[in-house]
Motif scaffolding. Structure first.
Motif, PDB file in Angstrom:
ATOM      1  N   ILE A 144      -6.473 -21.612  38.584  1.00  0.00           N
ATOM      2  CA  ILE A 144      -5.996 -21.427  37.174  1.00  0.00           C
ATOM      3  C   ILE A 144      -5.705 -22.798  36.647  1.00  0.00           C
ATOM      4  O   ILE A 144      -5.144 -23.629  36.918  1.00  0.00           O
ATOM      5  CB  ILE A 144      -4.693 -20.850  37.340  1.00  0.00           C
ATOM      6  N   GLY A 145      -6.184 -23.005  35.426  1.00  0.00           N
ATOM      7  CA  GLY A 145      -5.853 -24.147  34.685  1.00  0.00           C
ATOM      8  C   GLY A 145      -4.688 -23.957  33.580  1.00  0.00           C
ATOM      9  O   GLY A 145      -4.447 -22.765  33.086  1.00  0.00           O
ATOM     10  N   VAL A 146      -4.147 -25.024  33.336  1.00  0.00           N
ATOM     11  CA  VAL A 146      -2.806 -24.922  32.380  1.00  0.00           C
ATOM     12  C   VAL A 146      -3.114 -26.090  31.465  1.00  0.00           C
ATOM     13  O   VAL A 146      -3.177 -27.345  31.860  1.00  0.00           O
ATOM     14  CB  VAL A 146      -1.695 -25.008  33.296  1.00  0.00           C
ATOM     15  N   ARG A 147      -2.959 -25.845  30.074  1.00  0.00           N
ATOM     16  CA  ARG A 147      -3.284 -27.129  29.230  1.00  0.00           C
ATOM     17  C   ARG A 147      -2.046 -26.906  28.033  1.00  0.00           C
ATOM     18  O   ARG A 147      -1.973 -25.726  27.682  1.00  0.00           O
ATOM     19  CB  ARG A 147      -4.641 -26.793  28.850  1.00  0.00           C
ATOM     20  N   ASN A 148      -1.608 -27.969  27.810  1.00  0.00           N
ATOM     21  CA  ASN A 148      -0.843 -27.674  26.642  1.00  0.00           C
ATOM     22  C   ASN A 148      -1.598 -27.985  25.137  1.00  0.00           C
ATOM     23  O   ASN A 148      -2.677 -28.739  25.267  1.00  0.00           O
ATOM     24  CB  ASN A 148       0.129 -29.229  26.373  1.00  0.00           C
ATOM     25  N   VAL A 149      -1.305 -26.915  24.429  1.00  0.00           N
ATOM     26  CA  VAL A 149      -1.856 -27.108  22.998  1.00  0.00           C
ATOM     27  C   VAL A 149      -0.875 -27.978  22.005  1.00  0.00           C
ATOM     28  O   VAL A 149      -1.497 -28.809  21.305  1.00  0.00           O
ATOM     29  CB  VAL A 149      -1.982 -25.468  22.490  1.00  0.00           C
ATOM     30  N   THR A 150       0.478 -27.505  22.104  1.00  0.00           N
ATOM     31  CA  THR A 150       1.449 -28.187  21.145  1.00  0.00           C
ATOM     32  C   THR A 150       1.710 -29.584  22.091  1.00  0.00           C
ATOM     33  O   THR A 150       1.610 -29.270  23.416  1.00  0.00           O
ATOM     34  CB  THR A 150       2.518 -27.636  20.698  1.00  0.00           C
ATOM     35  N   LEU A 158       5.731 -26.148  34.134  1.00  0.00           N
ATOM     36  CA  LEU A 158       5.339 -24.798  34.548  1.00  0.00           C
ATOM     37  C   LEU A 158       4.765 -24.595  36.075  1.00  0.00           C
ATOM     38  O   LEU A 158       4.918 -24.009  36.625  1.00  0.00           O
ATOM     39  CB  LEU A 158       4.617 -24.150  33.334  1.00  0.00           C
ATOM     40  N   ILE A 159       3.639 -25.850  36.082  1.00  0.00           N
ATOM     41  CA  ILE A 159       2.850 -25.607  37.233  1.00  0.00           C
ATOM     42  C   ILE A 159       3.700 -25.857  38.448  1.00  0.00           C
ATOM     43  O   ILE A 159       3.488 -25.106  39.495  1.00  0.00           O
ATOM     44  CB  ILE A 159       1.855 -26.802  37.362  1.00  0.00           C
ATOM     45  N   TYR A 160       4.872 -26.626  38.437  1.00  0.00           N
ATOM     46  CA  TYR A 160       5.655 -26.788  39.595  1.00  0.00           C
ATOM     47  C   TYR A 160       6.587 -25.467  39.720  1.00  0.00           C
ATOM     48  O   TYR A 160       6.560 -25.134  40.879  1.00  0.00           O
ATOM     49  CB  TYR A 160       6.602 -28.029  39.067  1.00  0.00           C
ATOM     50  N   MET A 161       6.850 -24.723  38.864  1.00  0.00           N
ATOM     51  CA  MET A 161       7.670 -23.718  38.962  1.00  0.00           C
ATOM     52  C   MET A 161       6.849 -22.584  39.384  1.00  0.00           C
ATOM     53  O   MET A 161       6.899 -21.592  40.358  1.00  0.00           O
ATOM     54  CB  MET A 161       8.286 -23.094  37.649  1.00  0.00           C
ATOM     55  N   LEU A 162       5.490 -22.401  39.033  1.00  0.00           N
ATOM     56  CA  LEU A 162       4.550 -21.527  39.446  1.00  0.00           C
ATOM     57  C   LEU A 162       4.389 -21.571  40.910  1.00  0.00           C
ATOM     58  O   LEU A 162       4.248 -20.824  41.807  1.00  0.00           O
ATOM     59  CB  LEU A 162       3.257 -21.488  38.741  1.00  0.00           C
ATOM     60  N   LYS A 163       3.985 -22.926  41.424  1.00  0.00           N
ATOM     61  CA  LYS A 163       3.646 -23.226  42.775  1.00  0.00           C
ATOM     62  C   LYS A 163       4.715 -22.851  43.796  1.00  0.00           C
ATOM     63  O   LYS A 163       4.550 -22.209  44.685  1.00  0.00           O
ATOM     64  CB  LYS A 163       3.333 -24.779  42.725  1.00  0.00           C
ATOM     65  N   LYS A 164       6.005 -23.223  43.223  1.00  0.00           N
ATOM     66  CA  LYS A 164       7.246 -22.972  43.937  1.00  0.00           C
ATOM     67  C   LYS A 164       7.082 -21.394  44.360  1.00  0.00           C
ATOM     68  O   LYS A 164       7.450 -20.902  45.598  1.00  0.00           O
ATOM     69  CB  LYS A 164       8.528 -23.524  43.557  1.00  0.00           C
ATOM     70  N   ARG A 258      -5.683 -17.083  26.701  1.00  0.00           N
ATOM     71  CA  ARG A 258      -4.463 -16.686  27.239  1.00  0.00           C
ATOM     72  C   ARG A 258      -3.491 -17.510  26.424  1.00  0.00           C
ATOM     73  O   ARG A 258      -3.459 -18.765  27.117  1.00  0.00           O
ATOM     74  CB  ARG A 258      -4.423 -16.385  28.517  1.00  0.00           C
ATOM     75  N   ILE A 259      -2.995 -17.262  25.362  1.00  0.00           N
ATOM     76  CA  ILE A 259      -2.027 -18.159  24.764  1.00  0.00           C
ATOM     77  C   ILE A 259      -0.639 -17.917  25.293  1.00  0.00           C
ATOM     78  O   ILE A 259      -0.194 -16.627  25.145  1.00  0.00           O
ATOM     79  CB  ILE A 259      -1.989 -17.848  23.125  1.00  0.00           C
ATOM     80  N   VAL A 260       0.141 -18.719  25.865  1.00  0.00           N
ATOM     81  CA  VAL A 260       1.376 -18.890  26.427  1.00  0.00           C
ATOM     82  C   VAL A 260       2.352 -19.424  25.569  1.00  0.00           C
ATOM     83  O   VAL A 260       2.395 -20.705  25.510  1.00  0.00           O
ATOM     84  CB  VAL A 260       1.521 -18.818  27.876  1.00  0.00           C
ATOM     85  N   LEU A 261       3.685 -18.700  25.262  1.00  0.00           N
ATOM     86  CA  LEU A 261       4.514 -19.465  24.468  1.00  0.00           C
ATOM     87  C   LEU A 261       5.751 -19.660  25.488  1.00  0.00           C
ATOM     88  O   LEU A 261       6.092 -19.292  26.227  1.00  0.00           O
ATOM     89  CB  LEU A 261       5.273 -18.622  23.292  1.00  0.00           C
ATOM     90  N   ASN A 262       5.669 -21.162  25.539  1.00  0.00           N
ATOM     91  CA  ASN A 262       6.491 -21.819  26.382  1.00  0.00           C
ATOM     92  C   ASN A 262       7.746 -22.492  26.018  1.00  0.00           C
ATOM     93  O   ASN A 262       7.821 -22.945  24.775  1.00  0.00           O
ATOM     94  CB  ASN A 262       6.005 -22.805  27.558  1.00  0.00           C
ATOM     95  N   LYS A 263       8.836 -22.665  26.600  1.00  0.00           N
ATOM     96  CA  LYS A 263      10.205 -23.118  26.131  1.00  0.00           C
ATOM     97  C   LYS A 263      10.511 -22.459  24.924  1.00  0.00           C
ATOM     98  O   LYS A 263      10.896 -22.874  23.953  1.00  0.00           O
ATOM     99  CB  LYS A 263      10.184 -24.507  26.052  1.00  0.00           C
ATOM    100  N   SER A 264      10.399 -20.998  24.845  1.00  0.00           N
ATOM    101  CA  SER A 264      10.069 -20.344  23.467  1.00  0.00           C
ATOM    102  C   SER A 264      11.873 -19.616  23.324  1.00  0.00           C
ATOM    103  O   SER A 264      12.048 -18.811  24.381  1.00  0.00           O
ATOM    104  CB  SER A 264       9.153 -19.459  23.411  1.00  0.00           C
ATOM    105  N   LEU A 265      12.152 -19.676  22.218  1.00  0.00           N
ATOM    106  CA  LEU A 265      13.171 -18.458  21.764  1.00  0.00           C
ATOM    107  C   LEU A 265      12.963 -17.708  20.980  1.00  0.00           C
ATOM    108  O   LEU A 265      14.016 -17.224  20.160  1.00  0.00           O
ATOM    109  CB  LEU A 265      14.380 -19.726  21.347  1.00  0.00           C
ATOM    110  N   LEU A 266      11.831 -17.474  20.894  1.00  0.00           N
ATOM    111  CA  LEU A 266      11.351 -16.427  19.690  1.00  0.00           C
ATOM    112  C   LEU A 266      11.701 -14.838  20.293  1.00  0.00           C
ATOM    113  O   LEU A 266      11.551 -14.616  21.403  1.00  0.00           O
ATOM    114  CB  LEU A 266       9.859 -16.367  19.672  1.00  0.00           C
TER     115      LEU A 266
END
Length: 326
Positions: A144-150, A158-164, A258-266
């Motif tokens: 699984i790759g993880v990339r910042n768009v913004t 997030l990778i750290y939390m997913l790995k744990k 797969r767009i993931v909103l992260n650190k989001s308060l929406l």
């Protein structure tokens, strides 16, 4: 309803808790199997590959791929040197066969989460990149790759939390790789690899038996080794405005991904508005989280990605603020 074609693994397949309309056992010519089922209606066919006479000759596998609907086939492979080799797997992938595994847990997973080419492309591409024709590559691992768009959308954390969380499920067979950077090392995790774009394929071959590999792609343009990629967007006004000034087609390029909103308060309504304006679908909405604590949001997210069971995702009932959007 499902069909089972079994031989050496018939006892294991008999324990599968699935609906079966027809089951046969023994060794059969590929043409025999095609003739039996080409006009037979079924949902999925689970094939113990040892039920095919001379199964190591891919010509016989090709007969099945041409005579039956390949998208309905799930192959259960023995854990041997031939069918687990990258050479063999590359050949069956080229036939459009993407659903294969070495155990019945994998069969159950593939019944609910069938693979696409993206999920198995890394096997074929690693073989081409490294020339490792005889290397043993077990299907079923997840890259699984993880990339910042913004800017600074939180991929590394997030990778750290997913790995744990994944380590609680898969143990020490979870790896994290960062490409052209060394940020993950500051989390003091085990099984973390820092490498370059040129050496990524080689590093993946070294850990080919890993259950899950998470790759930080922020300084790497090539996503071809990944079965799936998560694109992180921090949906604050300043981050979105900066993104659109830099690239007005950013969300057009992400359509279908797969767009993931992260650190989001929406809220869910905010997300609906966001999707309408961006003309893109949000896969998941993650609120700000404390990386020092285990969080049920991460467990539920892993379930949606296909890396955790439903039971894992339902262990805790205290969903944070109800910020979920799938």
């Amino acid at each position: 309803m499902n069909v089972i074609v079994a031989n050496q693994q018939r006892e294991a397949l008999a324990l599968l808790d699935i609906d079966v309309i027809k089951s046969i056992s023994g060794e059969f010519e590929a043409d025999e199997i095609v003739d039996m089922f080409k006009n037979f209606f079924f949902g999925r066919m689970i094939i113990d590959i040892t039920a095919i006479k001379n199964y190591t000759d891919v010509v016989n596998i090709q007969k099945l791929s041409l005579g039956l609907d390949v998208e309905k086939l799930i192959f259960l492979l023995p854990n041997d040197e031939v069918t687990s080799s990258s050479s063999f797997l590359t050949k069956i992938i080229s036939m459009g066969i993407y659903n294969f595994t070495t155990n019945t847990d994998g069969v159950k997973y593939l019944l609910d989460h069938p693979n696409s080419y993206k999920d198995v492309a890394h096997i074929q591409q690693l073989n081409e990149l490294t020339g490792a024709v005889s290397e043993k590559v077990i299907a079923g691992n997840h890259i699984i790759g993880v990339r910042n768009v913004t800017d600074h959308a939180g991929a590394t954390t997030l990778i750290y939390m997913l790995k744990k969380e994944l380590e609680l499920i898969y143990g020490d067979s979870v790896y994290a790789i960062e490409v052209n950077r060394h940020d993950l090392s500051y989390f003091n995790m085990k099984n973390v690899i820092s490498t370059t774009s040129a050496n990524l394929a080689g590093e993946l071959v070294k850990i080919k038996d890993a259950s899950v590999v998470l790759i930080d792609l922020n300084d790497c343009e090539d996503e071809s080794a990944c079965g799936d990629v998560l694109y992180l967007v921090e949906p604050s006004s300043i981050k979105l405005n900066k993104l659109m000034r830099r690239n007005r087609n950013a969300f057009n390029e992400l359509r279908g991904k797969r767009i993931v909103l992260n650190k989001s308060l929406l809220t869910n309504k905010d997300i609906t508005d966001f999707e309408y304006e961006a003309k893109a679908k949000v896969f998941y909405n993650i609120p700000p989280l404390d990386e020092r604590k285990r969080n049920d949001v991460i467990t539920d997210f892993l379930y949606r990605v296909g890396l955790a069971s439903k039971e894992d995702s339902e262990k805790d009932d205290n969903k944070i603020l109800g910020f979920f959007k799938f």
